[in-house]
Design a protein around this motif. Sequence first.
Motif, PDB file in Angstrom:
ATOM      1  N   PHE A 171      -6.640  -9.543  -3.473  1.00  0.00           N
ATOM      2  CA  PHE A 171      -7.926  -9.783  -2.814  1.00  0.00           C
ATOM      3  C   PHE A 171      -8.731 -10.853  -3.546  1.00  0.00           C
ATOM      4  O   PHE A 171      -9.362 -11.716  -2.920  1.00  0.00           O
ATOM      5  CB  PHE A 171      -8.724  -8.485  -2.735  1.00  0.00           C
ATOM      6  N   ARG A 172      -8.720 -10.823  -4.869  1.00  0.00           N
ATOM      7  CA  ARG A 172      -9.414 -11.861  -5.632  1.00  0.00           C
ATOM      8  C   ARG A 172      -8.798 -13.233  -5.377  1.00  0.00           C
ATOM      9  O   ARG A 172      -9.496 -14.244  -5.304  1.00  0.00           O
ATOM     10  CB  ARG A 172      -9.372 -11.528  -7.124  1.00  0.00           C
TER      11      ARG A 172
ATOM     12  N   ARG B 279       0.819  -1.209   0.000  1.00  0.00           N
ATOM     13  CA  ARG B 279       0.000   0.000   0.000  1.00  0.00           C
ATOM     14  C   ARG B 279       0.852   1.257   0.000  1.00  0.00           C
ATOM     15  O   ARG B 279       0.402   2.310  -0.473  1.00  0.00           O
ATOM     16  CB  ARG B 279      -0.946   0.009   1.211  1.00  0.00           C
TER      17      ARG B 279
ATOM     18  N   LEU C 129      -3.224  -4.862  -5.399  1.00  0.00           N
ATOM     19  CA  LEU C 129      -4.166  -4.974  -4.284  1.00  0.00           C
ATOM     20  C   LEU C 129      -5.453  -5.680  -4.717  1.00  0.00           C
ATOM     21  O   LEU C 129      -5.973  -6.528  -4.002  1.00  0.00           O
ATOM     22  CB  LEU C 129      -4.486  -3.587  -3.731  1.00  0.00           C
ATOM     23  N   SER C 130      -5.953  -5.325  -5.897  1.00  0.00           N
ATOM     24  CA  SER C 130      -7.167  -5.955  -6.395  1.00  0.00           C
ATOM     25  C   SER C 130      -6.951  -7.439  -6.685  1.00  0.00           C
ATOM     26  O   SER C 130      -7.775  -8.291  -6.316  1.00  0.00           O
ATOM     27  CB  SER C 130      -7.638  -5.238  -7.657  1.00  0.00           C
ATOM     28  N   SER C 131      -5.835  -7.779  -7.327  1.00  0.00           N
ATOM     29  CA  SER C 131      -5.565  -9.182  -7.666  1.00  0.00           C
ATOM     30  C   SER C 131      -5.308 -10.023  -6.420  1.00  0.00           C
ATOM     31  O   SER C 131      -5.717 -11.189  -6.365  1.00  0.00           O
ATOM     32  CB  SER C 131      -4.374  -9.270  -8.612  1.00  0.00           C
TER      33      SER C 131
ATOM     34  N   CYS D  86       0.362  -8.641 -12.331  1.00  0.00           N
ATOM     35  CA  CYS D  86       0.347  -7.366 -11.602  1.00  0.00           C
ATOM     36  C   CYS D  86       1.620  -7.177 -10.799  1.00  0.00           C
ATOM     37  O   CYS D  86       2.112  -6.046 -10.644  1.00  0.00           O
ATOM     38  CB  CYS D  86      -0.872  -7.308 -10.683  1.00  0.00           C
TER      39      CYS D  86
ATOM     40  N   ASP E  96      -6.549 -16.590 -11.485  1.00  0.00           N
ATOM     41  CA  ASP E  96      -6.294 -15.576 -10.459  1.00  0.00           C
ATOM     42  C   ASP E  96      -4.824 -15.533 -10.068  1.00  0.00           C
ATOM     43  O   ASP E  96      -4.264 -14.449  -9.841  1.00  0.00           O
ATOM     44  CB  ASP E  96      -7.153 -15.858  -9.225  1.00  0.00           C
TER      45      ASP E  96
ATOM     46  N   ALA F 174     -13.759  -4.516   2.200  1.00  0.00           N
ATOM     47  CA  ALA F 174     -13.824  -5.778   1.465  1.00  0.00           C
ATOM     48  C   ALA F 174     -13.437  -6.938   2.375  1.00  0.00           C
ATOM     49  O   ALA F 174     -12.374  -6.925   2.992  1.00  0.00           O
ATOM     50  CB  ALA F 174     -12.890  -5.733   0.260  1.00  0.00           C
TER      51      ALA F 174
ATOM     52  N   VAL G 107      -2.602  -0.314  -7.178  1.00  0.00           N
ATOM     53  CA  VAL G 107      -4.026  -0.616  -7.274  1.00  0.00           C
ATOM     54  C   VAL G 107      -4.242  -2.012  -7.848  1.00  0.00           C
ATOM     55  O   VAL G 107      -5.051  -2.800  -7.345  1.00  0.00           O
ATOM     56  CB  VAL G 107      -4.736   0.446  -8.133  1.00  0.00           C
ATOM     57  N   GLY G 108      -3.510  -2.356  -8.911  1.00  0.00           N
ATOM     58  CA  GLY G 108      -3.684  -3.653  -9.550  1.00  0.00           C
ATOM     59  C   GLY G 108      -3.306  -4.807  -8.649  1.00  0.00           C
ATOM     60  O   GLY G 108      -4.027  -5.810  -8.566  1.00  0.00           O
TER      61      GLY G 108
END
Length: 350
Positions: A122-123, A109, A118-120, A203, A196, A173, A115-116
């Motif tokens: 979490f998925r 962070r 962090l999103s990947s 990323c 995933d 989330a 951003v990418g």
Amino acid sequence: MGRHTAAAVDSFPNGLNALPTTGDNPVPVEGTRSKRKQTLLSLLDMLNELSKEGELGEGHNQQPSFEGDRDVPTVDEHLQKVGADTFSRFERRILKLDNELRTFANSVRQLGSSVGILSSSFRLRERLLLILYLFRSNAADLFPRKVQKKDRDLVFNPHMRRLRKQNASSRVAVPAVKEDVDVECFPVELEGFAVDIITFLECLNEFPEFTDENINASIISLEGDLRYWASCLKAYEGQFRYPAVQRYLHDLTAEMGEHLDSIIASLDGFIEIGVPTIRNAQKHAANNLLNLSTVATFFSAVTATTMQFSYQEVGTPLSDSVNGFWFTSLVFSIGAAVNSLLGVTWKQAM
């Protein structure tokens, strides 16, 4: 016969002379002795025969027993324990990888362009939750006495439902399991896991400042095996409740666990070495842009100050050319300063 007779005679305290009499007519000594002797011998023979029959009966009916037989588990109990231990090791690996991903997300962070990743991440954590839920359901069917089924919300954390209710208003989330997930979804979920994990790697490689070959090799190896397992399991569609298929799925936990251990070790090294390296490189690049912006702002100030001495002189080609050059210099200086600030903002945000 001599021994039995002597024993019978010795059993009388006064010998053979102490024989009973009836009134004035004594009982004959020889007749009384022979009767008692026969009675004693018959009793001894009967006892001997009874003892032999008891020994034979015990030898035929009694089965051998060993000390501690009650403590020895049955074969089924042993299989239940071994299977439950295998699943427990796999569950610990999944939870450890989830913890590493959470730590990794907190570490990146502070990086720019995060951003990418962090999103990947979490998925990927959501996919791990699905995989763990499916394998737990499969293990609970195979080893019902050792592995218990859990609610979808309680697979990762027993307080997950409470956390989701608390974070509903703040929109934090929290990983969750889809309501329609079932053991028949194994091929789809394993293939989704491969997608995933490779997205997470892509990323991760967007940071040009640091490249870790270990984590690349670990993730690519797991991605290849996941796609292979998913393609093989598609042939067993509708048969995932069969014991043979369930045992095959259970055996996959050991192979998958080795890949997870490798990824956990690589992520741990990336957090310790890669994240500080990327942060220092990005900080150095941001400082260069800030220095360029500072220099451009300085030249803009110099240009604006110098223009005060010449902007009023107009009408001649020389004066008009000088003013035009000053205005051009001012525009370029302001443009360089704005471009440097935009570059710093882009690197820190996107």
